[in-house]
Design an enzyme around this catalytic site. Structure first.
Site, short mmCIF file in Angstrom:
data_model
loop_
_atom_site.label_atom_id
_atom_site.label_comp_id
_atom_site.label_asym_id
_atom_site.label_seq_id
_atom_site.Cartn_x
_atom_site.Cartn_y
_atom_site.Cartn_z
N CYS A 74 0.97 -1.33 -0.33
CA CYS A 74 -0.35 -0.36 0.11
C CYS A 74 0.90 0.87 -0.02
O CYS A 74 1.77 2.01 -1.60
CB CYS A 74 -1.03 -0.05 1.22
SG CYS A 74 -2.40 1.41 0.90
N ARG B 188 -8.00 1.82 1.61
CA ARG B 188 -7.63 4.15 0.14
C ARG B 188 -6.70 3.83 -0.78
O ARG B 188 -6.00 4.28 0.14
CB ARG B 188 -6.92 4.52 1.75
CG ARG B 188 -7.98 5.35 2.24
CD ARG B 188 -8.00 6.99 3.95
NE ARG B 188 -6.94 7.38 3.30
CZ ARG B 188 -7.11 8.53 3.34
NH1 ARG B 188 -8.25 9.07 3.34
NH2 ARG B 188 -5.94 9.17 2.62
N HIS C 202 -3.66 -5.44 1.86
CA HIS C 202 -2.75 -5.41 2.62
C HIS C 202 -2.86 -7.26 3.29
O HIS C 202 -3.63 -7.59 4.02
CB HIS C 202 -3.73 -4.93 4.05
CG HIS C 202 -3.13 -3.46 3.71
ND1 HIS C 202 -1.79 -2.95 4.08
CD2 HIS C 202 -4.11 -2.37 3.15
CE1 HIS C 202 -2.01 -1.01 4.06
NE2 HIS C 202 -3.29 -1.02 3.37
N GLU D 161 -0.51 -8.43 5.12
CA GLU D 161 -0.58 -8.67 6.67
C GLU D 161 -2.05 -8.12 7.78
O GLU D 161 -1.23 -8.50 8.88
CB GLU D 161 0.67 -7.66 6.76
CG GLU D 161 0.12 -5.80 7.02
CD GLU D 161 -0.17 -5.53 5.95
OE1 GLU D 161 -0.16 -6.12 4.55
OE2 GLU D 161 -0.60 -4.15 6.04
#
Lengths: 301, 198
Positions: free
Chosen positions: B88, B145, B180, B182
């Site tokens: 990101c 975002r 993401h 993670e």
């Protein structure tokens, strides 16, 4: 599973809400009242700005009813910066929250700094696509807010004072409450839930994991880089700074120093350089000298 | 029978720890039993064999990289083959071009990214992402975002796409993801990165 399903978006899930809170760890969220301040904050390295009409110190000084900001002012700030923009709604004022959501605000702060609209209930935050942050003074209050759907918690402190003592009190209370749960017997947790006024399932989760289910930030009274580093050392995963920046002598310099201090919170040698020559801090007001009725941290149920 | 001690080089993975969800990446490497450590200074950077630039605010992370003197050392290492993974905000910082922005960036991958391309937070979403080299099941992409890779140079291998744009890409020692992994329990991208590190 077919191709069509693969490309289907699931918007505004709990994971994306808490996910944004995760992305905001290790940084500083700054209160701003106009485009110029928002740009100063962004250039200093703020990870997000909180758009509001008056900083808490002025709300405190002016008195009267403090409400959600004018959408035009919020939109100007959204247009001026690329970082997330947050805004505050009054406690329980779900229509203000809906307006902020319709504006495309990134995080709504259901905040005790504004005058509460409902003296019994908070907004049911699970009903919204936009994530919410709420204040707390202890674990019971934090878990009630998470139960209502808050994706981020911040300890309240005493906004607009520049006195960090309440921020410390609330963070220590929260951490003590969490630690206490982890050593209690399972049979004691229902009674704890009753005494705290917190949802039982969330009490169980905190007892098992030893931490809140959502990120935990600090607010209310941070005025210096050392204050910000102190809150991180005490367990804050990021820091909100309200009046402390734009009520100081050199806001740009101080904003940048507070950002740097949160990144290097545990390195005193670097903090020496960061804290040097910042001009006058906000003068502030000692919480110990305030009457009980002047404090705003007690708002919230 | 004498005991023979073999000398292993244990790779140490660094996670840039200024701002963002660095903790989540460190947890993934812990879970995988990999040595990992936070990176904030030039000497931290020198002790690691690879680096993850996490999600967060790309402007904030970029400024802190510059203020604390990591920008040139990091660029030099990346140019000499040091493996980096950007998620990101990390993907934004590793792009050679960021559309309509003069923010501090590290660069390293021949891509053009557009920030906040999907909208504000209310437009953040999850979607299943099919990644051929990871096979089934698809990866659950959490887009917050998120940026979009609007174009990629000839040397860039697209590992996965979503709605006609790349969301995972690889060029030599640089890997970027616009989502993401993670934030999920699926650690296949992290293991893939570890294979790259060797």
């Amino acid at each position: 599973m077919n191709e069509q399903l693969w490309s289907e978006r699931q918007p505004a899930t709990w994971r994306t809400k808490v996910g944004l809170a995760e992305m905001l760890k290790g940084g500083v969220i700054m209160d701003v009242v106009n485009v110029e301040q928002a740009q100063i904050a962004a250039e200093a390295g703020a990870q997000a700005v909180m758009a509001l009409e008056r900083v808490p110190a002025d709300i405190r000084a002016d008195g009267g009813v403090a409400r959600m900001s004018d959408p035009a002012m919020i939109q100007d700030i959204q247009a001026a910066v690329t970082i997330p923009v947050m805004a505050k709604c009054r406690i329980g004022h779900f229509v203000e929250a809906e307006i902020l959501q319709a504006l495309g605000i990134d995080f709504v702060d259901e905040s005790e700094v504004l005058t509460p609209a409902d003296e019994k209930n908070h907004v049911l935050k699970h009903d919204f696509k936009v994530p919410f942050v709420c204040g707390c003074r202890n674990l019971g209050e934090a878990l009630r807010r998470i139960g209502e759907g808050a994706a981020m918690i911040r300890t309240k402190g005493e906004a607009g004072t520049g006195d960090v003592v309440e921020a410390v009190r609330h963070m220590r209370t929260l951490q003590d409450d969490i630690r206490r749960l982890t050593v209690l017997g399972r049979e004691e947790l229902m009674t704890v839930a009753k005494e705290m006024g917190a949802p039982y399932e969330l009490v169980l989760e905190v007892a098992q994991r030893g931490r809140l289910p959502v990120p935990n930030f600090s607010a209310g009274g941070v005025a210096t880089p050392a204050d910000a580093a102190l809150m991180v050392r005490l367990g804050a995963e990021a820091v909100f700074v309200g009046s402390g920046i734009f009520k100081s002598g050199d806001p740009g310099k101080r904003a940048r120093a507070i950002v740097d201090a949160v990144a290097h919170y545990d390195d005193p040698a670097t903090l020496v350089d960061i804290s040097r020559d910042l001009g006058a801090p906000m003068s502030g007001q000692s919480v110990a000298s305030m009457a009980e009725g002047e404090k705003i941290a007690g708002r919230g149920w | 029978m004498p005991v023979i001690f073999l000398e292993f080089t244990v790779k140490q993975i660094g996670v840039l720890r200024y701002q963002g969800d660095f903790e989540r990446h460190l947890h993934v490497f812990d879970r995988l039993g990999t040595k990992s450590s936070p990176v904030r200074t030039v000497s931290d950077l020198e002790t690691v064999d690879a680096l993850v630039i996490p999600g967060g605010e790309s402007t904030t992370i970029g400024m802190l990289i510059e203020r604390f003197g990591l920008l040139e050392p990091l660029r030099r290492r990346i140019a000499s083959g040091f493996p980096v993974l950007g998620t990101c905000a990390g993907a934004i910082l590793l792009a050679n071009t960021i559309e309509s922005s003069d923010q501090v960036k590290v660069g390293g991958m021949d891509i053009v990214v557009r920030r906040n391309a999907y909208g504000t937070q209310v437009d953040s979403f999850e979607a299943d992402i099919h990644v051929p080299r990871l096979g089934d099941p698809p990866v659950r992409g959490v887009f917050i975002r998120a940026p979009r890779i609007v174009s990629a140079g000839p040397g860039v291998e697209v590992l996965a796409g979503f709605e006609d744009y790349p969301v995972a890409a690889l060029e030599a020692n640089v890997m970027v993801l616009t989502f993401h992994p993670e934030l999920t329990e699926d650690d296949r991208f992290h293991r893939h990165f570890l294979e790259m590190v060797g």
